[in-house]
Scaffold this motif. Structure first.
Motif, PDB file in Angstrom:
ATOM      1  N   VAL C 161       0.967  -1.028   0.107  1.00  0.00           N
ATOM      2  CA  VAL C 161      -0.072   0.033  -0.040  1.00  0.00           C
ATOM      3  C   VAL C 161       0.872   1.493   0.126  1.00  0.00           C
ATOM      4  O   VAL C 161       0.700   2.147  -0.644  1.00  0.00           O
ATOM      5  CB  VAL C 161      -0.899  -0.005   1.159  1.00  0.00           C
ATOM      6  N   PHE C 269       0.341 -13.821 -11.722  1.00  0.00           N
ATOM      7  CA  PHE C 269      -1.124 -14.316 -11.858  1.00  0.00           C
ATOM      8  C   PHE C 269      -1.963 -13.820 -10.722  1.00  0.00           C
ATOM      9  O   PHE C 269      -3.140 -14.229 -10.783  1.00  0.00           O
ATOM     10  CB  PHE C 269      -0.846 -15.669 -12.292  1.00  0.00           C
ATOM     11  N   ARG C 270      -1.357 -13.626  -9.580  1.00  0.00           N
ATOM     12  CA  ARG C 270      -2.185 -13.388  -8.566  1.00  0.00           C
ATOM     13  C   ARG C 270      -2.169 -11.993  -7.999  1.00  0.00           C
ATOM     14  O   ARG C 270      -2.698 -11.766  -7.086  1.00  0.00           O
ATOM     15  CB  ARG C 270      -2.080 -14.500  -7.404  1.00  0.00           C
ATOM     16  N   PHE C 272      -2.872  -8.340  -7.205  1.00  0.00           N
ATOM     17  CA  PHE C 272      -4.106  -7.365  -7.318  1.00  0.00           C
ATOM     18  C   PHE C 272      -3.823  -6.211  -6.567  1.00  0.00           C
ATOM     19  O   PHE C 272      -4.346  -5.335  -6.795  1.00  0.00           O
ATOM     20  CB  PHE C 272      -5.261  -8.175  -7.260  1.00  0.00           C
ATOM     21  N   TYR C 276      -5.255  -2.539  -7.512  1.00  0.00           N
ATOM     22  CA  TYR C 276      -6.338  -2.080  -6.689  1.00  0.00           C
ATOM     23  C   TYR C 276      -5.977  -0.552  -6.340  1.00  0.00           C
ATOM     24  O   TYR C 276      -6.826   0.394  -6.227  1.00  0.00           O
ATOM     25  CB  TYR C 276      -6.292  -2.801  -5.433  1.00  0.00           C
ATOM     26  N   MET C 278      -3.452   1.438  -7.624  1.00  0.00           N
ATOM     27  CA  MET C 278      -3.000   2.343  -8.746  1.00  0.00           C
ATOM     28  C   MET C 278      -4.191   2.771  -9.569  1.00  0.00           C
ATOM     29  O   MET C 278      -4.468   3.793 -10.049  1.00  0.00           O
ATOM     30  CB  MET C 278      -1.712   2.034  -9.198  1.00  0.00           C
ATOM     31  N   THR C 279      -4.925   1.791 -10.153  1.00  0.00           N
ATOM     32  CA  THR C 279      -5.969   2.189 -11.201  1.00  0.00           C
ATOM     33  C   THR C 279      -7.322   1.549 -10.687  1.00  0.00           C
ATOM     34  O   THR C 279      -8.239   1.624 -11.354  1.00  0.00           O
ATOM     35  CB  THR C 279      -5.484   1.322 -12.493  1.00  0.00           C
ATOM     36  N   ALA C 280      -7.248   0.724  -9.663  1.00  0.00           N
ATOM     37  CA  ALA C 280      -8.691   0.101  -9.503  1.00  0.00           C
ATOM     38  C   ALA C 280      -9.167  -0.756 -10.554  1.00  0.00           C
ATOM     39  O   ALA C 280     -10.409  -0.729 -10.743  1.00  0.00           O
ATOM     40  CB  ALA C 280      -9.981   1.029  -8.849  1.00  0.00           C
ATOM     41  N   TYR C 295     -10.792 -10.627  -7.266  1.00  0.00           N
ATOM     42  CA  TYR C 295     -11.080  -9.923  -6.219  1.00  0.00           C
ATOM     43  C   TYR C 295     -12.103  -8.919  -6.153  1.00  0.00           C
ATOM     44  O   TYR C 295     -13.000  -9.059  -5.187  1.00  0.00           O
ATOM     45  CB  TYR C 295      -9.749  -8.866  -5.756  1.00  0.00           C
TER      46      TYR C 295
END
Lengths: 274, 424, 336
Positions: C161, C269-270, C272, C276, C278-280, C295
């Protein structure tokens, strides 16, 4: 340790690029942590602002800081120990055993890596709840260990696999038993790999967040990462606070990393047989 | 599958909100409130009450102050405020409920109401409410029902308005806009000055539905009669703003906090933002205030706020109820929240406080409640679909700002996905 | 594992090492990896020992069986039922493969799949090349070099974060990167995070950036394990820097490379959390990948079954990579 020092222009260029790529974000994290909330966007692309240690003094005065640091330390040490206890022998066995089970085992480990952490939350919550391990360090250590174990085994395995079998065979012919061959020969030879994986597990389990805030129900059991998350809440985000907590959180575990770094040695076979 | 309550039984309407506002504007003087009517139970065994919330670290201190009257009265009760990140709260509550556990008290957003009620994490509170002495201080708009049962009550109201930079407007000699063309004229001036015209929120998700609602209802949209043309007009307006530089396309990544930070940094004369920014706005050097968004008669703003109920698995439900009554439901508590977060009290007596009357920004927001307030979630949206609808609409609002598609195509896609969710 | 017993084994080990590393011909690379072939004739006895070693897997297997298998079974089970957050505590309706059908029917499904593959390729390629380059660049043990690695690890250890937020600042319209670009002659600001043609690449680059320190650490440990004699021999043979990198470094990190490839693919591959923050996943679904979609399904739309189906699908895709990995590792390692 290398035989000769020589000029390496390519390596030098790479180092310059890496310094820029990693130095600038770190500089920005530190700069942001020294800003007042108001300056975050007015001085976004500049280094000129009035620095303040407010975020750090607030962070260090936070009564939850000490307890969450202690929690993170317990979780990290517990997780790392459990992961090592399980992963080191497993990595060795999977590097050496001659059976088709090995291939299946490795495939399972890769697949376990693929389960999104968010997807494990609910089933693990049930599991820990039914075993009364919710809100306990043991429960969180078990959950975190499960998360990092496949990773640790996969990472360590090549370090065992590359040890020439001849070295071990010599000791086996000598009558050493499996465990002794493992401890006396293989483990010292794979030392670099084990050390690096240890420091890596320590770092990630220290910073783990999602399991920490889900499987701990009381805030006094929350790890450090929850404190960082709480800088962002209902009525806004405290950017300087978040960055300051980020820096404070990494420092203790980083010191451990430095310590382990010094233990790394050159030369696969040097340490073991001399 | 079990039969699920599909249609929101919410009675809320503008009339109810008008009541809050008229009280707040001082039409009715609030009496002094007395929540400590009954003596404390003679029990001094140590008890722990847990409260799950998503207030940030700063807010945590306010919660401690808020709880002070309760802890004074019950020294044997230890309060445990548990922070859970906002995006995880609903999941966490339902997961706990699935394991037969949960907190004593819950503070949560309206988008989690249905899931929490359906999973049994919260129970109807009608009996509590009908026996609650101060219930008539609360307008019906803050009472959240599913299938006619009360599942939560909001202690305060949050809403958005048009924040403006008074210094800029007076420097430019322009008046406060009351229609969208007037707004655009001022934004045009701002662009000529080398800045943007407005900051607003376009991050994908429910926040953007909340920001977009005034604009697309102003263009004639309603969830009861979802027309693609209204959405198309809204998206056309947005993309026009982006093309002319009134609005940065980057707003498609901004949450409300970031949007306001840019306004405070002087990047635009206007910001579509909430009453809770009143504290942050008072710290900057330029004069600022708030006005109603320049909407058509159809346009309205949603009235949100955090909801309270006790947890279904609480082992001390009476204490938990008393805690909520003495904190979030009390006039003192709501005024404390007002002072710290700028949230508009739901109680008539608290809303009549001079803290609001003497503050032009807060009374500006109370005026907006009266003129433009709409219940949130929109009553036409089936309870079970609220979360999905708000996310969907928010995502398309975001896409429109980022110009990820033309207005007509975006509106058609949105309505096609929206219609099945709005069916019973 | 006492000192004396090690001493005792030392002479035969040394002798064996001599055979294992025919120093005269290290440049073929293969000779290092296939070094033990001459000894294979003695394997019957060895196989017996090897089987016994399998007992060492027991602690790991126990932990995995106790805590990992149940979540996987539940995940698969949920993907076949109609489970949302609202119905989690109720009886679940069995819906067969409907959740998978819905996934395939999603208007953006193929776009998301394409995004995922592009994202994985960028993160893996840059993560591996960058990690190896960094490891080679810091392998001369100068103080400055280890400081650099420390800097990289420090950032790697930061909570996502924090790091993702900083990159969001740096890449924003009026952030540092755009300010620099404007100063060197770009005519307008680049929408790294909100331009639908750039957002995915920006997040992928930052994700690659985030994985490089870790890969560098592992590569470095592998490089440190190279017998210095090999490097010396290569130098005496007149090998240049590139040749040494190619024949000595690359050859000897090959087993680690294979596992790092798999782990980086899986990581990509996993991943997120960067998306989540930076760009959602936006604008629209421009930077949405399968894991981010899973997610969103499970935690934002609260469609637990939909999220489970997405996760299972991603898992099946990774089966292919896992297969390539286990097939590949049976070559190229000393024991085989």
């Amino acid at each position: 340790m290398y035989p000769r020092k020589r000029r390496e222009p390519v390596a030098f260029a790479i180092r310059v690029v890496l310094y820029a790529l990693y130095g600038v974000p770190l500089l920005w994290i530190v700069l942001t942590s020294l800003k007042s909330s108001r300056d975050i966007f007015t001085s976004q692309a500049t280094v000129f602002f009035t620095p303040t240690l407010e975020a750090y003094s607030t962070a260090l005065a936070d009564p939850a800081l000490a307890s969450s640091m202690r929690q993170s330390a317990i979780i990290a040490v517990g997780t790392t120990s459990l992961v090592l206890f399980c992963a080191v022998p497993a990595a060795y066995a999977l590097a050496r055993a001659k059976t088709r089970l090995v291939v299946g085992g490795l495939a399972v480990l890769v697949l376990l890596q693929m389960i999104p952490q968010t997807a494990s939350l609910i089933p693990l919550y049930w599991l820990l709840n039914s075993t009364r391990l919710l809100d306990t360090n043991v429960g969180l250590i078990l959950a975190d260990s499960t998360l990092f174990l496949p990773w640790a085994i996969l990472l360590m395995r090549p370090f065992f696999a590359r040890i020439p079998i001849s070295i071990e065979e010599a000791s086996l012919l000598d009558g050493a038993r499996t465990l002794r061959a493992f401890f006396a020969v293989a483990l010292p030879l794979a030392r670099n790999g084990v050390l690096v994986v240890t420091s890596v597990i320590l770092l990630v389990s220290w910073g783990e967040f999602l399991y920490g805030v889900t499987f701990m129900l009381s805030p006094r059991n929350y790890p450090m990462s929850a404190l960082i998350a709480q800088q962002s809440g209902l009525y806004g985000i405290n950017w300087p606070g978040m960055m300051a907590f980020g820096v404070i959180a990494v420092i203790p575990v980083f010191i451990l990393y430095i310590a382990s770094y010094r233990l790394l040695r050159n030369g696969l076979t040097l340490g073991a047989v001399k | 599958m079990e039969s699920t309550p599909n249609r929101r039984g919410r009675l809320a309407g503008l009339a109810a909100w008008g009541a809050v506002a008229s009280l707040a504007l001082g039409a009715c003087a609030g009496g002094d409130t007395d929540v400590t009517a009954s003596p404390p139970p003679g029990n001094d065994e140590p008890v722990t009450l847990t409260v799950w919330h998503y207030y940030s670290a700063d807010g945590q201190a306010v919660l401690d102050d808020l709880a002070a009257p309760f802890t004074d009265r019950h020294p044997n009760v230890e309060l445990e405020f548990v922070f859970i990140p906002v995006e995880q709260l609903t999941t966490r509550v339902v997961t706990a409920a699935s394991a037969g556990t949960g907190p004593d008290v819950l503070l949560f957003g309206a988008s989690g109401l249905y899931d929490m009620a359906s999973s049994g994490a919260i129970l109807p509170m009608d009996d509590w409410w009908s026996g609650y002495a101060d219930q008539d201080q609360f307008s019906d708009g803050v009472i959240h029902r599913i299938d006619g049962d009360i599942y939560a009550v909001a202690a305060y109201v949050n809403l958005i308005g048009l924040w403006y930079n008074e210094d800029m407007l007076s420097d430019w000699g322009v008046d406060l806009p009351t229609t969208i063309p007037e707004l655009e004229a001022v934004m045009d001036r701002a662009v000529a000055e080398g800045i943007n015209g407005i900051t607003l929120t376009g991050v994908p998700g429910v926040e953007s539905q909340w920001q977009g609602f005034p604009w697309f209802t102003s263009h004639g949209f309603s969830y009861g009669d979802p027309q693609a043309t209204a959405m198309e007009d809204t998206f056309t307006m947005l993309q026009d703003w982006v093309a002319k530089g009134y609005l940065s396309a980057e707003a498609s990544t901004w949450d409300q906090h970031t949007s306001f930070q840019h306004f405070l940094a002087g990047s635009a004369p206007f910001s579509v933002n909430g009453n809770w920014q009143v504290g942050a706005a008072s710290e900057v050097e330029f004069a600022n205030s708030v006005a109603p968004l320049p909407l058509s008669a159809n346009g309205g703003v949603l009235l949100g706020g955090e909801l309270q109920n006790i947890g279904a698995f609480s082992e001390h439900p009476d204490l938990a109820r008393e805690f909520v009554e003495m904190t979030f439901f009390s006039a003192e508590g709501q005024l404390l929240l007002l002072e710290n977060f700028g949230t508009i009290p739901a109680r008539g007596d608290a809303a009549a406080s001079p803290l609001i009357g003497d503050n032009p920004i807060l009374s500006g927001f109370v005026a907006i409640v009266q003129q433009q307030g709409r219940p949130s979630p929109s009553p036409e949206v089936p309870s079970a679909s609220v979360n999905e609808v708000e996310n969907l609409v928010g995502n398309y609002w975001s896409r429109a700002i980022a110009r990820d598609g033309d207005p007509r195509g975006l509106a058609a896609d949105l309505i096609a996905q929206l219609l099945p969710l709005l069916e019973d | 594992m006492s000192g004396p017993s090690r001493e005792k084994h030392a002479p035969p080990s040394l002798g064996a090492r001599g055979q294992a590393h025919p120093v005269g011909s290290p440049l073929t690379g293969e000779s290092l990896l296939g070094a033990s072939r001459p000894l294979r004739r003695r394997q019957p006895q060895y196989t017996y020992r090897g089987d016994r070693r399998l007992a060492l897997v027991i602690p790991a297997a126990a932990l995995i069986l106790a805590l990992s298998i149940f979540p996987i079974i539940q995940l698969a089970n949920m993907s076949l039922h109609d489970v949302t957050l609202a119905t989690l505590t109720h009886d679940w309706d069995f819906v067969g493969l409907r959740k998978y059908q819905e996934l395939f029917a999603h208007p953006d499904f193929w776009k998301i799949l394409g995004n995922t593959l592009a994202f994985v390729v960028v993160v893996t390629a840059l993560g591996l090349v960058g990690g190896f380059a960094a490891a080679v660049a810091v392998s001369p043990q100068k103080r400055g070099a280890s400081f650099l690695l420390g800097l990289m690890v420090f950032l790697w250890a930061m909570p996502p974060v924090v790091v993702a937020s900083i990159w969001k600042f740096l890449l924003s319209g009026d952030g540092l990167v755009n300010t620099i670009l404007l100063n060197i002659g770009f005519s307008e600001r680049v929408g790294f995070l909100f331009d639908k043609d750039l957002a995915l690449w920006s997040v992928a680059l930052v994700n690659a950036w985030a994985v490089i320190p870790f890969n560098a650490l592992i590569f470095r440990a592998a490089i440190l394990g190279i017998d210095p004699n090999l490097i010396e021999a290569a130098e005496m043979d007149g090998a240049g820097a590139w040749q040494r990198i190619r024949y000595v470094f690359i050859a000897s990190v090959r087993p680690s490379t294979m596992v790092l490839t798999v782990l980086t693919v899986v990581y990509a591959f996993r991943s997120f959390d960067y998306i989540y923050i930076m760009t959602a996943g936006g604008p629209g679904t421009a930077s949405t990948t399968l894991p981010y979609f899973a997610y969103v399904e499970a935690l934002v739309n609260r469609d637990i079954a939909g999220g489970a189906a997405t996760a299972i699908l991603a898992l099946l895709i990774v089966v292919i990579f896992a297969y390539v990995y286990v097939r590949d590792l049976r070559r190229g390692e000393p024991e085989d």
